[in-house]
Design a protein around this motif. Structure first.
Motif, PDB file in Angstrom:
ATOM      1  N   THR A 118       0.808  -1.185   0.094  1.00 19.08           N
ATOM      2  CA  THR A 118      -0.041   0.084   0.031  1.00 19.08           C
ATOM      3  C   THR A 118       0.765   1.222   0.004  1.00 19.08           C
ATOM      4  OG1 THR A 118      -0.172  -0.076   2.511  1.00 19.08           O
ATOM      5  CG2 THR A 118      -1.982  -1.144   1.085  1.00 19.08           C
ATOM      6  N   GLN A 119       2.073   1.183   0.204  1.00 16.41           N
ATOM      7  CA  GLN A 119       3.267   2.224   0.156  1.00 16.41           C
ATOM      8  C   GLN A 119       3.784   2.238  -1.267  1.00 16.41           C
ATOM      9  OE1 GLN A 119       2.659   4.015   3.051  1.00 16.41           O
ATOM     10  NE2 GLN A 119       1.258   2.450   3.444  1.00 16.41           N
ATOM     11  N   SER A 120       3.635   1.468  -2.277  1.00 15.78           N
ATOM     12  CA  SER A 120       4.142   1.472  -3.393  1.00 15.78           C
ATOM     13  C   SER A 120       3.642   2.515  -4.607  1.00 15.78           C
ATOM     14  CB  SER A 120       4.097   0.260  -4.260  1.00 15.78           C
ATOM     15  OG  SER A 120       4.530   0.363  -5.451  1.00 15.78           O
ATOM     16  N   GLU A 121       4.501   3.499  -4.791  1.00 21.31           N
ATOM     17  CA  GLU A 121       3.969   4.623  -5.846  1.00 21.31           C
ATOM     18  C   GLU A 121       3.670   4.040  -7.009  1.00 21.31           C
ATOM     19  OE1 GLU A 121       6.286   8.141  -5.584  1.00 21.31           O
ATOM     20  OE2 GLU A 121       6.378   8.428  -3.572  1.00 21.31           O
ATOM     21  N   PRO A 122       4.362   3.369  -7.620  1.00 19.98           N
ATOM     22  CA  PRO A 122       3.779   2.782  -8.894  1.00 19.98           C
ATOM     23  C   PRO A 122       2.549   1.934  -8.914  1.00 19.98           C
ATOM     24  CG  PRO A 122       6.387   2.091  -8.541  1.00 19.98           C
ATOM     25  CD  PRO A 122       5.839   2.714  -7.239  1.00 19.98           C
TER      26      PRO A 122
ATOM     27  N   TYR B 176      -7.392   5.601   3.684  1.00 21.79           N
ATOM     28  CA  TYR B 176      -7.276   4.510   4.989  1.00 21.79           C
ATOM     29  C   TYR B 176      -6.428   3.486   4.648  1.00 21.79           C
ATOM     30  CZ  TYR B 176      -9.341   1.009   8.344  1.00 21.79           C
ATOM     31  OH  TYR B 176      -9.244   0.302   9.272  1.00 21.79           O
ATOM     32  N   SER B 177      -6.489   2.755   3.637  1.00 28.57           N
ATOM     33  CA  SER B 177      -5.277   1.429   3.530  1.00 28.57           C
ATOM     34  C   SER B 177      -4.023   2.057   3.724  1.00 28.57           C
ATOM     35  CB  SER B 177      -5.747   0.865   2.396  1.00 28.57           C
ATOM     36  OG  SER B 177      -6.690  -0.131   2.347  1.00 28.57           O
ATOM     37  N   MET B 178      -3.587   3.194   3.057  1.00 33.76           N
ATOM     38  CA  MET B 178      -2.317   3.935   2.965  1.00 33.76           C
ATOM     39  C   MET B 178      -1.906   4.048   4.372  1.00 33.76           C
ATOM     40  SD  MET B 178      -2.572   6.019  -0.465  1.00 33.76           S
ATOM     41  CE  MET B 178      -0.549   6.545  -0.159  1.00 33.76           C
ATOM     42  N   LEU B 179      -2.867   4.761   5.159  1.00 30.59           N
ATOM     43  CA  LEU B 179      -2.607   5.134   6.527  1.00 30.59           C
ATOM     44  C   LEU B 179      -2.325   3.876   7.327  1.00 30.59           C
ATOM     45  CD1 LEU B 179      -2.308   7.280   8.798  1.00 30.59           C
ATOM     46  CD2 LEU B 179      -5.140   7.317   8.821  1.00 30.59           C
ATOM     47  N   THR B 180      -3.452   3.098   7.554  1.00 33.45           N
ATOM     48  CA  THR B 180      -3.273   2.067   8.674  1.00 33.45           C
ATOM     49  C   THR B 180      -2.138   0.956   8.259  1.00 33.45           C
ATOM     50  OG1 THR B 180      -5.002   0.753   7.397  1.00 33.45           O
ATOM     51  CG2 THR B 180      -5.894   2.484   9.228  1.00 33.45           C
ATOM     52  N   ASN B 181      -2.047   0.690   6.953  1.00 33.58           N
ATOM     53  CA  ASN B 181      -0.979  -0.367   6.778  1.00 33.58           C
ATOM     54  C   ASN B 181       0.266   0.248   6.631  1.00 33.58           C
ATOM     55  OD1 ASN B 181      -2.606  -2.621   6.091  1.00 33.58           O
ATOM     56  ND2 ASN B 181      -3.647  -1.163   4.765  1.00 33.58           N
ATOM     57  N   ARG B 182       0.731   1.348   7.196  1.00 34.61           N
ATOM     58  CA  ARG B 182       1.859   1.823   7.316  1.00 34.61           C
ATOM     59  C   ARG B 182       2.387   1.999   8.806  1.00 34.61           C
ATOM     60  NH1 ARG B 182       2.145   6.745   9.318  1.00 34.61           N
ATOM     61  NH2 ARG B 182       0.636   8.391   8.660  1.00 34.61           N
ATOM     62  N   LEU B 183       1.114   1.828   9.680  1.00 39.02           N
ATOM     63  CA  LEU B 183       1.544   2.055  11.123  1.00 39.02           C
ATOM     64  C   LEU B 183       2.515   0.690  11.619  1.00 39.02           C
ATOM     65  CD1 LEU B 183      -2.016   2.737  12.297  1.00 39.02           C
ATOM     66  CD2 LEU B 183      -0.345   4.009  11.929  1.00 39.02           C
ATOM     67  N   GLU B 184       3.288   1.311  12.566  1.00 41.86           N
ATOM     68  CA  GLU B 184       4.209   0.418  13.251  1.00 41.86           C
ATOM     69  C   GLU B 184       3.746   0.321  14.657  1.00 41.86           C
ATOM     70  OE1 GLU B 184       8.110   2.006  12.628  1.00 41.86           O
ATOM     71  OE2 GLU B 184       8.224   0.881  10.596  1.00 41.86           O
ATOM     72  N   PHE B 185       4.102  -0.977  15.266  1.00 41.33           N
ATOM     73  CA  PHE B 185       3.552  -1.230  16.737  1.00 41.33           C
ATOM     74  C   PHE B 185       4.992  -1.803  17.343  1.00 41.33           C
ATOM     75  CE2 PHE B 185       0.089  -1.711  13.968  1.00 41.33           C
ATOM     76  CZ  PHE B 185      -1.052  -0.957  14.615  1.00 41.33           C
ATOM     77  N   HIS B 186       5.140  -1.377  18.634  1.00 43.82           N
ATOM     78  CA  HIS B 186       6.581  -1.857  19.100  1.00 43.82           C
ATOM     79  C   HIS B 186       6.014  -2.566  20.555  1.00 43.82           C
ATOM     80  CE1 HIS B 186       8.365   1.098  16.619  1.00 43.82           C
ATOM     81  NE2 HIS B 186       7.543   1.979  16.828  1.00 43.82           N
ATOM     82  N   LEU B 187       6.635  -3.640  20.818  1.00 46.36           N
ATOM     83  CA  LEU B 187       6.437  -4.486  21.660  1.00 46.36           C
ATOM     84  C   LEU B 187       7.555  -5.138  22.379  1.00 46.36           C
ATOM     85  CD1 LEU B 187       3.327  -5.182  22.795  1.00 46.36           C
ATOM     86  CD2 LEU B 187       3.796  -7.427  21.643  1.00 46.36           C
ATOM     87  N   GLU B 188       7.777  -5.050  23.700  1.00 45.15           N
ATOM     88  CA  GLU B 188       8.796  -5.480  24.449  1.00 45.15           C
ATOM     89  C   GLU B 188       8.960  -6.821  24.632  1.00 45.15           C
ATOM     90  OE1 GLU B 188      11.278  -4.745  28.635  1.00 45.15           O
ATOM     91  OE2 GLU B 188      10.942  -2.847  27.289  1.00 45.15           O
TER      92      GLU B 188
ATOM     93  N   GLU C 200      -3.944   8.250  15.386  1.00 46.69           N
ATOM     94  CA  GLU C 200      -5.037   8.556  14.288  1.00 46.69           C
ATOM     95  C   GLU C 200      -6.381   8.832  14.359  1.00 46.69           C
ATOM     96  OE1 GLU C 200      -2.543   9.171  11.915  1.00 46.69           O
ATOM     97  OE2 GLU C 200      -0.825   8.051  12.647  1.00 46.69           O
ATOM     98  N   ARG C 201      -6.673   8.952  15.337  1.00 47.57           N
ATOM     99  CA  ARG C 201      -8.221   8.955  15.675  1.00 47.57           C
ATOM    100  C   ARG C 201      -8.744   9.989  14.987  1.00 47.57           C
ATOM    101  NH1 ARG C 201      -8.945  10.439  22.189  1.00 47.57           N
ATOM    102  NH2 ARG C 201      -7.829  12.562  21.848  1.00 47.57           N
TER     103      ARG C 201
ATOM    104  N   SER D 167       1.479 -14.824   1.450  1.00 46.32           N
ATOM    105  CA  SER D 167       1.634 -15.130   2.810  1.00 46.32           C
ATOM    106  C   SER D 167       2.724 -14.716   3.728  1.00 46.32           C
ATOM    107  CB  SER D 167       1.855 -16.649   2.677  1.00 46.32           C
ATOM    108  OG  SER D 167       2.998 -16.996   2.034  1.00 46.32           O
ATOM    109  N   GLU D 168       3.513 -13.647   3.164  1.00 45.57           N
ATOM    110  CA  GLU D 168       4.659 -13.153   3.942  1.00 45.57           C
ATOM    111  C   GLU D 168       4.227 -11.889   4.693  1.00 45.57           C
ATOM    112  OE1 GLU D 168       8.845 -11.553   2.229  1.00 45.57           O
ATOM    113  OE2 GLU D 168       7.160 -10.993   1.061  1.00 45.57           O
ATOM    114  N   ASN D 169       4.501 -11.897   5.918  1.00 46.58           N
ATOM    115  CA  ASN D 169       4.479 -10.843   6.884  1.00 46.58           C
ATOM    116  C   ASN D 169       5.543  -9.543   6.468  1.00 46.58           C
ATOM    117  OD1 ASN D 169       2.368 -11.710   8.657  1.00 46.58           O
ATOM    118  ND2 ASN D 169       3.944 -12.916   9.335  1.00 46.58           N
ATOM    119  N   ARG D 170       4.920  -8.259   6.364  1.00 45.76           N
ATOM    120  CA  ARG D 170       5.965  -7.198   5.800  1.00 45.76           C
ATOM    121  C   ARG D 170       5.198  -6.118   6.091  1.00 45.76           C
ATOM    122  NH1 ARG D 170       4.468  -9.725   1.103  1.00 45.76           N
ATOM    123  NH2 ARG D 170       3.196  -8.425  -0.195  1.00 45.76           N
ATOM    124  N   LYS D 171       5.767  -5.076   6.291  1.00 45.32           N
ATOM    125  CA  LYS D 171       5.175  -3.673   6.412  1.00 45.32           C
ATOM    126  C   LYS D 171       4.688  -3.231   5.116  1.00 45.32           C
ATOM    127  CE  LYS D 171       6.157   1.021   7.757  1.00 45.32           C
ATOM    128  NZ  LYS D 171       7.192   2.241   8.289  1.00 45.32           N
ATOM    129  N   GLY D 172       3.585  -2.444   5.041  1.00 47.79           N
ATOM    130  CA  GLY D 172       2.889  -1.867   3.739  1.00 47.79           C
ATOM    131  C   GLY D 172       1.926  -2.951   3.372  1.00 47.79           C
TER     132      GLY D 172
END
Length: 367
Positions: free
Chosen positions: A88-92, A177-189, A228-229, A352-357
């Protein structure tokens, strides 16, 4: 076993879209669009043929042309949707999708006359022109299904305006909405180390046997989305208003949910009955949650404990083994069904791959 052996070297990866379009080169896109334009122009010439006394054979011929045209439309459109969903972050991908959506909205508006003509026929003429159930059951069903929307259909120029409005209005909002929510990062210890996760990776922790890990995952989800509310709230509010204004105020559906029920060919009464029965029996849910709290050694379940497992397991399941289990289960149900499912993996029709975006969640694209 034979099916699963062919998938031994599976790895989690993106999907292969080359069956839809070998490559998104300008030369190939221009050629496909030129081919589509020629077909649409040819179809538009048939407008003058439409009449109540056309004959079922001619109607079927027109529908076959329409179907072939729509196949071209779906392939071009789905290529853009699936490419964008993969990143969802790909400009092309975004540029292709926006370009094709504009073209296809124009094509859709030029082809509207055919389905609108069918909906506007009186019942006697429509029954007379229907293809036979023996010769063309799918086409017959398509025509019968269109008739259900007759009371909610507007005249041609208004329908064209709605399509234009959606392309640059609600569809654009949902893209944002897709571009915004799928670029979010979450940090967990985890074990003293901070991990950066996608939403799908984060939510796997809501099934953790560790109560603190479950709570941490939910709290991190809320923390990031809360930031982002304002934007997300605006997107949601305008989506709801657009749905209500177009469908209830303009098209004449009796309620917002009636729109979805008509599309699903389910009576409002059936859905209302389902909801009523669930409400009447909510004590069963409450009893189950009280039992689950007891089994987990808690006085009361927290929001974080809804998906808590009742037993702990350290077992790790590889992707290949997981796919094998799924296919074996399908084969027990029906061997042909399992073979069709196996094709999804063998022909790389799954991402099936996990990746940002990447767009989160699961869906099936019927192209």
């Amino acid at each position: 076993t034979t099916q699963i052996e062919t998938l031994e070297n599976l790895r989690q990866e993106g999907w292969d879209l080359s069956e839809l379009l070998p490559e998104p080169s300008e030369a190939l896109i221009a050629a496909r669009l030129a081919e589509l334009e020629e077909a649409v122009a040819e179809f538009e010439k048939r407008r003058s043929d439409l009449a109540p006394d056309l004959g079922s054979g001619r109607v079927l011929e027109l529908l076959e042309l329409y179907n072939a045209l729509m196949s071209q439309v779906y392939v071009l459109g789905y290529y853009g949707s699936l490419w964008f969903a993969a990143d969802t972050q790909s400009e092309p991908a975004l540029a292709y999708r926006n370009r094709i959506e504009q073209v296809l909205t124009g094509v859709q508006n030029r082809m509207l006359f055919f389905t609108l003509w069918w909906k506007q026929l009186d019942d006697e003429a429509a029954v007379r022109l229907l293809p036979s159930a023996e010769e063309a059951p799918d086409y017959r069903h398509f025509f019968e299904d269109l008739r259900r929307f007759k009371p909610y259909t507007l005249e041609e120029s208004t329908e064209q305006l709605v399509n234009l409005k959606d392309a640059d209005g609600q569809d654009a909002l949902l893209t944002i909405y897709s571009m915004l929510t799928n670029r979010l990062e979450f940090h967990l210890e985890v074990d003293g180390e901070t991990r950066t996760l996608t939403r799908d990776q984060l939510m796997s922790d809501v099934h953790s046997p560790n109560a603190e890990a479950r709570a941490a995952a939910y709290k991190e989800l809320s923390r990031v989305y809360e930031g982002e509310r304002s934007v997300l709230g605006q997107i949601y509010m305008h989506r709801v208003r657009d749905w209500f204004n177009e469908n209830v105020k303009v098209r004449g559906f009796v309620s917002p949910i009636n729109v979805r029920n008509v599309a699903n060919d389910v009576p409002d009464e059936a859905v209302a009955t389902l909801i009523d029965v669930v409400r009447e029996n909510n004590g069963l849910f409450q009893r189950f949650f009280r039992l689950k709290a007891k089994w987990l050694g808690l006085e009361r379940l927290r929001r974080y404990d809804i998906y808590a497992p009742l037993t702990e397991s350290e077992r790790k399941v590889s992707y290949t083994d997981a796919v094998g289990t799924v296919l074996e289960t399908f084969a027990d149900f029906d061997p042909h069904f399992a073979q069709q499912a196996e094709r999804v993996f063998r022909e790389r029709h799954i991402d099936s791959e996990n990746r940002k975006g990447k767009k989160g969640g699961a869906f099936c694209a019927t192209v």
